[in-house]
Design an enzyme around this catalytic site. Structure first.
Site, mmCIF file in Angstrom:
data_model
loop_
_atom_site.group_PDB
_atom_site.id
_atom_site.type_symbol
_atom_site.label_atom_id
_atom_site.label_comp_id
_atom_site.label_asym_id
_atom_site.label_seq_id
_atom_site.Cartn_x
_atom_site.Cartn_y
_atom_site.Cartn_z
ATOM 1 N N LEU A 150 28.806 24.229 -7.259
ATOM 2 C CA LEU A 150 28.237 23.701 -6.020
ATOM 3 C C LEU A 150 29.335 22.862 -5.372
ATOM 4 O O LEU A 150 29.919 21.989 -6.029
ATOM 5 C CB LEU A 150 27.023 22.811 -6.319
ATOM 6 C CG LEU A 150 26.395 22.262 -5.044
ATOM 7 C CD1 LEU A 150 25.550 23.330 -4.364
ATOM 8 C CD2 LEU A 150 25.572 21.028 -5.306
ATOM 9 N N ARG A 208 0.799 35.320 -5.446
ATOM 10 C CA ARG A 208 1.964 35.409 -6.312
ATOM 11 C C ARG A 208 2.461 36.848 -6.460
ATOM 12 O O ARG A 208 1.752 37.710 -6.997
ATOM 13 C CB ARG A 208 1.653 34.832 -7.691
ATOM 14 C CG ARG A 208 2.901 34.734 -8.550
ATOM 15 C CD ARG A 208 2.625 34.277 -9.956
ATOM 16 N NE ARG A 208 3.888 34.181 -10.697
ATOM 17 C CZ ARG A 208 4.518 35.229 -11.213
ATOM 18 N NH1 ARG A 208 4.024 36.433 -11.088
ATOM 19 N NH2 ARG A 208 5.672 35.049 -11.855
ATOM 20 N N ARG A 234 24.638 21.730 4.443
ATOM 21 C CA ARG A 234 24.606 22.471 3.171
ATOM 22 C C ARG A 234 23.193 22.997 2.890
ATOM 23 O O ARG A 234 23.025 24.102 2.366
ATOM 24 C CB ARG A 234 25.100 21.588 2.018
ATOM 25 C CG ARG A 234 25.196 22.347 0.700
ATOM 26 C CD ARG A 234 25.869 21.552 -0.390
ATOM 27 N NE ARG A 234 25.081 20.392 -0.784
ATOM 28 C CZ ARG A 234 25.475 19.505 -1.690
ATOM 29 N NH1 ARG A 234 26.651 19.632 -2.293
ATOM 30 N NH2 ARG A 234 24.713 18.468 -1.996
ATOM 31 N N GLU A 245 32.127 22.839 -13.564
ATOM 32 C CA GLU A 245 31.634 21.570 -13.006
ATOM 33 C C GLU A 245 30.731 20.909 -14.030
ATOM 34 O O GLU A 245 30.597 21.390 -15.149
ATOM 35 C CB GLU A 245 30.899 21.819 -11.689
ATOM 36 C CG GLU A 245 29.687 22.706 -11.824
ATOM 37 C CD GLU A 245 28.920 22.933 -10.508
ATOM 38 O OE1 GLU A 245 29.074 22.130 -9.572
ATOM 39 O OE2 GLU A 245 28.164 23.905 -10.455
ATOM 40 N N HIS A 253 6.712 38.720 -6.810
ATOM 41 C CA HIS A 253 8.136 38.394 -6.732
ATOM 42 C C HIS A 253 8.688 38.607 -5.330
ATOM 43 O O HIS A 253 9.398 37.782 -4.807
ATOM 44 C CB HIS A 253 8.936 39.216 -7.752
ATOM 45 C CG HIS A 253 8.754 38.747 -9.166
ATOM 46 N ND1 HIS A 253 7.524 38.676 -9.773
ATOM 47 C CD2 HIS A 253 9.646 38.308 -10.081
ATOM 48 C CE1 HIS A 253 7.663 38.225 -11.003
ATOM 49 N NE2 HIS A 253 8.957 37.981 -11.220
ATOM 50 N N LYS A 267 22.339 25.479 -3.526
ATOM 51 C CA LYS A 267 21.665 24.332 -4.155
ATOM 52 C C LYS A 267 20.187 24.688 -4.335
ATOM 53 O O LYS A 267 19.312 24.260 -3.582
ATOM 54 C CB LYS A 267 21.861 23.069 -3.312
ATOM 55 C CG LYS A 267 21.683 21.789 -4.112
ATOM 56 C CD LYS A 267 22.323 20.625 -3.412
ATOM 57 C CE LYS A 267 21.926 19.284 -3.974
ATOM 58 N NZ LYS A 267 22.249 19.071 -5.369
ATOM 59 N N TYR A 282 17.283 22.450 -2.046
ATOM 60 C CA TYR A 282 17.048 20.997 -1.948
ATOM 61 C C TYR A 282 18.341 20.254 -1.647
ATOM 62 O O TYR A 282 19.438 20.836 -1.698
ATOM 63 C CB TYR A 282 16.410 20.473 -3.238
ATOM 64 C CG TYR A 282 17.384 20.283 -4.381
ATOM 65 C CD1 TYR A 282 17.899 21.372 -5.082
ATOM 66 C CD2 TYR A 282 17.834 19.006 -4.744
ATOM 67 C CE1 TYR A 282 18.799 21.206 -6.110
ATOM 68 C CE2 TYR A 282 18.744 18.829 -5.779
ATOM 69 C CZ TYR A 282 19.224 19.927 -6.458
ATOM 70 O OH TYR A 282 20.135 19.749 -7.465
HETATM 71 N N1 PMP Z 1 27.321 20.261 -8.900
HETATM 72 C C1 PMP Z 1 26.014 20.324 -9.194
HETATM 73 C C2 PMP Z 1 25.531 21.425 -10.076
HETATM 74 C C3 PMP Z 1 25.128 19.358 -8.691
HETATM 75 O O1 PMP Z 1 23.821 19.422 -8.971
HETATM 76 C C4 PMP Z 1 25.647 18.300 -7.904
HETATM 77 C C5 PMP Z 1 24.743 17.216 -7.404
HETATM 78 N N2 PMP Z 1 23.963 17.652 -6.353
HETATM 79 C C6 PMP Z 1 27.011 18.286 -7.613
HETATM 80 C C7 PMP Z 1 27.833 19.283 -8.124
HETATM 81 C C8 PMP Z 1 27.608 17.201 -6.743
HETATM 82 O O2 PMP Z 1 27.235 17.402 -5.401
HETATM 83 P P1 PMP Z 1 27.137 16.199 -4.382
HETATM 84 O O3 PMP Z 1 28.434 15.482 -4.396
HETATM 85 O O4 PMP Z 1 26.867 16.855 -3.078
HETATM 86 O O5 PMP Z 1 26.005 15.329 -4.837
#
Ligand code: PMP
Length: 286
Positions: free
Chosen positions: A200, A98, A50, A176, A100, A144, A31
């Site tokens: 991410l 369904r 991305r 993060e 896996h 993501k 997403y």
């Molecule tokens: N890390 C994670 C785990 C996230 O979910 C997000 C938000 N999407 C971010 C970092 C920040 O990413 P962005 O600046 O692309 O929104």
């Protein structure tokens, strides 16, 4: 509300999800969330790039080209007369009985729709609180993925503690936030975790680092410990919806006299200016 479902813009009430959609059953998909400023999507190309990267990493092939998808999203923004808010977009692997394992021939399912405008300006001005939590996620945080179970568990923990975000710690290292990237400033130097499989790589993070480069401001892409976080001069997070958000308290410990520090302020202002410049066309039209 108008929504985009597999290339068609239809009314929200007409949009249906099959009970055997793998996104619904397994979280088998990816997403994005894009911010819309005055009708203009900010860093749309980067978000779509991305999205394609994430899809590719989990073996979802999209028949549509990124440019085509961007065009459909622009139509969706227009169909909804959007000014400010967000755009949510997700791709699941497809619909099947369904099991896996999956058949390579499944048709990916794409949905996109507007998210309401979230006013964060007050929080940006005052700063927010965070708590720390252990990072117990899988080791492909660079994707993501729709699988956000642990992220939502720790976000809920923060919310119940009256905090804005959970800062995740893996083996003593700050990775993060549950839905954001984390930065600290110590003695005037900005530090943030490298963009590897443990985080991410935020579009906001990347944009801010570009701004730092353009201004000749020093920073270090390097892992730092929880102790460094707790002893930092300033702490902030970045994300699409929060932009540059000062963190003034972590686990009850306050930073920069419990108000956004001068470096954070500077980065916030520089980021806002770039947003303004890149979303200028429509602002001038309006
Ligand atoms: N890390 C994670 C785990 C996230 O979910 C997000 C938000 N999407 C971010 C970092 C920040 O990413 P962005 O600046 O692309 O929104």
């Amino acid at each position: 509300m108008k929504v985009l479902v597999n290339g068609e813009i239809i009314n929200r009430s007409e949009a249906k999800v099959d009970i055997e959609d793998r996104g619904y059953q397994f979280g088998d998909g990816v997403y994005e969330v894009v911010n819309i400023y005055e009708g203009i999507p900010f860093t749309l190309k980067e978000h779509i790039a991305r999205l394609y990267r994430s899809a590719n990493e989990i073996g979802i092939q999209l028949s549509e080209q990124p440019e085509q998808l961007c065009n459909r999203l622009m139509e969706l923004i227009e169909a909804n007369n959007m000014t400010n808010g967000g755009l949510y977009l997700q791709i699941s692997r497809g619909v099947s009985n369904r099991s896996h394992h999956y058949d390579q021939t499944l048709t990916p399912q794409l949905v996109a729709y507007p998210l309401p405008f979230k006013n964060v300006s007050d929080a940006q001005a005052k700063g927010v609180e965070a708590i720390t939590a252990e990072d117990l996620r899988w080791l492909r945080c660079d994707i993501k993925s729709l699988n956000l179970l642990y992220n939502i568990m720790v976000k809920q923990k923060a919310s119940e503690a009256g905090a804005f975000e959970s800062i995740l710690i893996r083996d003593g290292i700050v990775t993060e936030g549950s839905s954001s990237n984390i930065f600290i400033i110590k003695d005037g130097i900005l530090l943030t975790h490298p963009a590897n499989n443990l985080i991410l790589n935020g579009i906001t993070r990347t944009k801010l680092l570009e701004i730092m480069d353009a201004n000749g401001w020093d920073y270090k892409i390097q892992p730092f410990q929880k102790e460094d976080l707790m002893k930092a001069d300033e702490v902030f997070l970045t994300s699409t919806t929060s932009e540059v958000m000062p963190i003034i308290k972590v686990d009850g410990v306050t930073f920069s006299q419990a108000k956004p520090g001068p470096f954070t302020r500077k980065f916030q202002t520089a980021f806002r200016e770039v947003v303004k410049a890149e979303t200028k066309t429509t602002t001038e039209k309006a």
